[in-house]
Enzyme design. Structure first.
Site, PDB file in Angstrom:
ATOM      1  N   GLU A  10      -2.066  -8.668   4.090  1.00  0.00           N
ATOM      2  CA  GLU A  10      -2.017  -9.063   5.507  1.00  0.00           C
ATOM      3  C   GLU A  10      -3.407  -9.179   6.123  1.00  0.00           C
ATOM      4  O   GLU A  10      -3.589  -9.872   7.130  1.00  0.00           O
ATOM      5  CB  GLU A  10      -1.147  -8.082   6.314  1.00  0.00           C
ATOM      6  N   CYS A  48       0.821  -1.211   0.000  1.00  0.00           N
ATOM      7  CA  CYS A  48       0.000   0.000   0.000  1.00  0.00           C
ATOM      8  C   CYS A  48       0.860   1.268   0.000  1.00  0.00           C
ATOM      9  O   CYS A  48       1.424   1.617  -1.033  1.00  0.00           O
ATOM     10  CB  CYS A  48      -1.011  -0.018   1.143  1.00  0.00           C
ATOM     11  N   HIS A 102      -3.767  -4.931   0.459  1.00  0.00           N
ATOM     12  CA  HIS A 102      -3.314  -5.303   1.803  1.00  0.00           C
ATOM     13  C   HIS A 102      -3.447  -6.812   2.010  1.00  0.00           C
ATOM     14  O   HIS A 102      -4.416  -7.279   2.616  1.00  0.00           O
ATOM     15  CB  HIS A 102      -4.139  -4.563   2.858  1.00  0.00           C
TER      16      HIS A 102
END
Length: 232
Positions: free
Chosen positions: A209, A106, A207
């Site tokens: 994660e 990001c 993202h």
């Protein structure tokens, strides 16, 4: 080799930042790594400490200051993180001397692009066709990205299209020198960059994660990164 130690610029210690940090820590831990948080008050010291680690992950966060890519600030540009804007280019410069792996996420893709002389759209809301700033749906895929079959990203996920989340209102505009776009959204925004003449430098706009616990393709990014850090 034991766990790979991954340098990450300090993101802050508010409850929100601790929550956001935990997602990176968990994804890295599943892949066999651990995080070393790099304090940023002294950029040159931060760069030296990061370079001692096995890999570097540049995480999401505040908008990159437009002054770093030679533009005046738009009213739609968010408040920058002064510490990160000062330290992360220094960290990148020093870390790349080591040739060790880099993963950027990001804000990370944006700071990498700016570091290599690229520019950013300060706000994409007037240009987007999909909703790209969608924090409430961060834990699920909201739009596809098309991946170049000649890219390292394709080698990792073994798919020419994957579904990603979207938590950003800025994006890569002009591409930095030596970087190659390797994924795009349906509305034309660059979703991944790589540096082919560097061993492992993969930068993504989404993202992973927030998706990796349930999505093996997203966890694969962290697995490949940690494997590269271990020299596998």
């Amino acid at each position: 080799m034991g766990k790979a130690v991954i340098a990450m610029p300090q993101m802050g210690n508010s409850l929100f930042r601790k929550y956001m940090k935990s997602k990176y820590v968990q994804s890295i831990a599943r892949a066999g790594g651990e995080v070393s948080w790099i304090e940023l008050e002294d950029p040159s010291g931060a760069a030296r400490k990061a370079a001692e680690c096995d890999g570097l992950l540049l995480p999401g966060g505040a908008d990159v200051a437009p002054e770093l890519y030679g533009e005046d600030r738009s009213e739609k540009c968010g408040k920058p993180n002064v510490l990160r804007d000062a330290a992360e280019p220094a960290i990148l410069r020093e870390f790349m001397k080591t040739g060790k792996p880099i993963l950027a996420i990001c804000r990370g893709i944006q700071i990498v692009n700016v570091f290599f002389g690229g520019t950013l759209f300060q706000d994409i809301k007037d240009r987007q066709q999909s909703r790209h700033s969608d924090f409430l749906n961060r834990a699920r895929g909201t739009h596809p990205v098309e991946i170049s079959r000649t890219s390292k990203l394709y080698e990792i996920v073994q798919n020419a299209q994957i579904t990603v989340n979207s938590i950003h209102h800025q994006a890569v505009k002009t591409i930095g020198k030596g970087l190659v776009p390797t994924a795009k959204s349906p509305d034309g925004f660059i979703e991944a960059l790589e540096k082919p003449d560097y061993g492992f430098l993969v930068a993504v706009q989404w993202h992973p994660e927030h998706l990796s616990q349930k999505d093996a393709l997203q966890q694969a990014l962290f697995d490949a990164f940690i494997a590269a850090c271990k020299g596998a």
